[in-house]
Each structure stands twice: as structure tokens, then as C-alpha cells.
Design an enzyme around this catalytic site. Structure first.
Site, PDB file in Angstrom:
ATOM      1  N   SER A 155     174.762   6.659  62.361  1.00 14.48           N
ATOM      2  CA  SER A 155     176.009   5.883  62.329  1.00 14.48           C
ATOM      3  C   SER A 155     177.128   6.461  63.194  1.00 14.48           C
ATOM      4  CB  SER A 155     176.506   5.749  60.886  1.00 14.48           C
ATOM      5  OG  SER A 155     175.541   5.109  60.093  1.00 14.48           O
ATOM      6  N   LYS A 161     173.085   5.349  47.325  1.00 13.12           N
ATOM      7  CA  LYS A 161     173.192   3.889  47.384  1.00 13.12           C
ATOM      8  C   LYS A 161     173.197   3.245  46.000  1.00 13.12           C
ATOM      9  CE  LYS A 161     171.238   3.184  52.002  1.00 13.12           C
ATOM     10  NZ  LYS A 161     170.266   2.418  52.809  1.00 13.12           N
ATOM     11  N   ASN A 185     175.635  -0.096  50.227  1.00 13.20           N
ATOM     12  CA  ASN A 185     175.646   0.812  51.383  1.00 13.20           C
ATOM     13  C   ASN A 185     176.877   0.611  52.269  1.00 13.20           C
ATOM     14  OD1 ASN A 185     174.765  -1.704  52.546  1.00 13.20           O
ATOM     15  ND2 ASN A 185     174.043  -0.543  54.325  1.00 13.20           N
ATOM     16  N   GLY A 195     157.302   2.856  48.693  1.00 15.75           N
ATOM     17  CA  GLY A 195     158.524   3.487  48.218  1.00 15.75           C
ATOM     18  C   GLY A 195     159.265   2.578  47.256  1.00 15.75           C
ATOM     19  N   GLY A 241     162.822   3.367  46.265  1.00 16.67           N
ATOM     20  CA  GLY A 241     164.216   3.793  46.217  1.00 16.67           C
ATOM     21  C   GLY A 241     165.197   2.677  46.556  1.00 16.67           C
ATOM     22  N   GLY A 242     166.434   3.078  46.910  1.00 13.17           N
ATOM     23  CA  GLY A 242     167.485   2.109  47.200  1.00 13.17           C
ATOM     24  C   GLY A 242     167.155   1.188  48.350  1.00 13.17           C
TER      25      GLY A 242
END
Length: 248
Positions: free
Chosen positions: A16, A65, A86, A128, A130-131
Site C-alpha cells: 500500500s 481485519k 479493511n 484458508g 481467515g479474513g
């Protein structure tokens, strides 16, 4: 100077900061700065905001997140349904401060996936839980694509375990998305433990990882004739959506 940033931990390989730095240069934006804002714990967020009175918005990455949700006053419908946020916009008045939470991963994933979809991509495996997997599963439902989660946790009865993946499951799910960090720099010699020998030219492999540009997961898919895409375009699209939200 308007300040924006990224919270998470660790942030040493963040996309980012470089993206927004280049965006500000290319777009002749001289009144904005984007910084990495590492947090050891989400409990440090209120103090971070207090320390940076010019902070107008921030992105959130691993591992916050989901954990950040209770800290936010107003959460968008999409972020609420996904269960992960996010992107946060800060609105300040003389006597008040409000945080507005969004999920731009949904937009980024959906728009980068759409051009590659074929009519036979109607079943997917999500590697996966997760978030990031939450945003991916939400996007797939929007697109009318059925999915099955794959987890390393043998006690998770809502997901398949990697050891259960066989030829039939791989051939029934021609879209496979890696939302886990397996294969991310610096551990580039690792890949999700799926039976790659059953992949063919009808498969589409999407890896949310962007560093390295081609993970071992994608290399193995390409060698089997599968179409592949990494997470870079998704990140660019979600970053632009965040900028749109912050300036609305």
C-alpha cells in the site's frame, strides 16, 4: 497535510505505501501522505488515532481485519455480512470522532476475477479460512459460484481438510483460490498442500499473494495448463476503492 495509512503487523512487505506514494506523484496530489502504522495489538488503535490528528482514513491488513470490527462506530452492510473490515474512514468534528468501516477486498477480488471466469467455473475451493477468505466467499456468492472451504484445522467440521482433497474434488472444483499466506515471501518454496497432479487446462488458480508475483502454487498450476492470476490487481482495485471512499 491529509494523512492516510495502513495498520497491521508486520508491515515490512506492504504494497500500500509504495502504491499510494506513486499514485500521489502521478496524480499531482500534494496535500496527502500515506504511512505504515504498525500495531502490536488492535487495542492500540484509539491511541494511534489520538496521536495522529490529521489521520483521515486507513487500511487494515493481517491480523486485524476481523479484530477491528468492535472498534468501529459504523460498519457498512457488506463489511458486516463479510465479518471483516479493511478500510476505515475517519470523520472528525470539534467534539466527536466517528469511524466508518468498509470492505474493499470484495470489490477488488470480484472485479479482478470476472474477466477470467468461464461458464464451467461454477464450483470453487477456497484455501484458508481467515479474513481474506470471508471477502472471497462473499464475492463468490454474489457471482453465483458455489464454494467449499479448505482448512488445516482437522476439528473444523465446516471445511474440508487438505488430506481429504482427491482427484474427484479437484475435477469438480475448477476454480481454486488461495487466501492463506502459504507461499508468501520469504517462504517462497512453500505451497498449499493440494494434489496438483489433477489440475488441467480448465482450472483457474487465483492466489491473493502478490509477493512473489508467481508463487509456487501458481507455478504448479501453470505447468498443468491452468490459467493463473496473483493478487496484485485485486490490491490495486481495493486501494482505488479505498481512495474513493476517503474522498467521498
Amino acid at each position: 497535510m491529509r494523512l492516510f495509512g495502513l495498520i497491521g503487523y508486520p508491515l515490512s512487505h506492504s504494497f500500500s505505501a509504495d502504491y499510494f506514494k506513486q499514485k500521489f506523484i502521478n496524480s499531482h496530489i500534494y496535500d496527502a501522505e500515506y504511512r505504515l502504522l504498525p500495531l502490536n495489538s488492535i487495542s492500540e488503535l484509539p491511541e494511534l488515532i489520538k496521536r495522529h490528528p490529521d489521520l483521515q482514513g486507513f487500511n487494515i491488513t493481517i491480523p486485524y481485519k476481523v479484530k477491528a470490527l468492535p472498534c468501529i462506530n459504523n460498519v457498512s452492510k457488506v463489511a458486516t455480512e463479510v465479518g471483516a473490515v479493511n478500510c476505515v474512514k475517519i470523520e472528525r468534528t470539534d467534539s466527536n470522532l466517528k469511524l466508518f468501516g468498509y470492505n474493499t477486498d470484495v470489490h477488488g477480488f470480484r472485479e479482478s476475477l470476472l474477466p477470467l471466469l468461464k461458464p464451467y467455473h461454477y464450483n470453487a475451493l477456497i484455501l484458508g479460512t481467515g479474513g481474506a477468505a470471508k471477502a472471497v466467499s462473499y464475492s463468490l456468492l454474489e457471482l453465483g459460484i458455489s464454494y467449499t472451504m479448505v482448512s488445516r484445522n482437522r476439528e473444523d467440521k465446516t471445511s474440508l481438510h487438505y488430506s481429504q482433497l482427491n482427484e474427484q474434488i479437484i475435477m469438480d472444483n475448477l476454480l481454486i483460490i488461495n487466501t492463506s499466506p502459504v507461499g508468501m515471501y520469504p517462504e517462497t518454496e512453500m505451497a498449499p498442500d493440494i494434489p496438483y497432479q489433477f489440475l488441467d487446462e480448465k482450472h483457474l488458480l487465483f492466489d491473493l499473494i502478490y509477493n512473489p508475483a508467481e508463487t509456487l502454487f501458481l507455478k504448479k498450476g501453470r505447468k498443468s495448463g491452468a490459467a493463473t492470476i496473483n493478487g496484485l490487481q485485486m490490491l490495486e482495485l481495493q486501494a482505488e476503492k479505498s481512495w474513493e471512499i476517503w474522498n467521498a
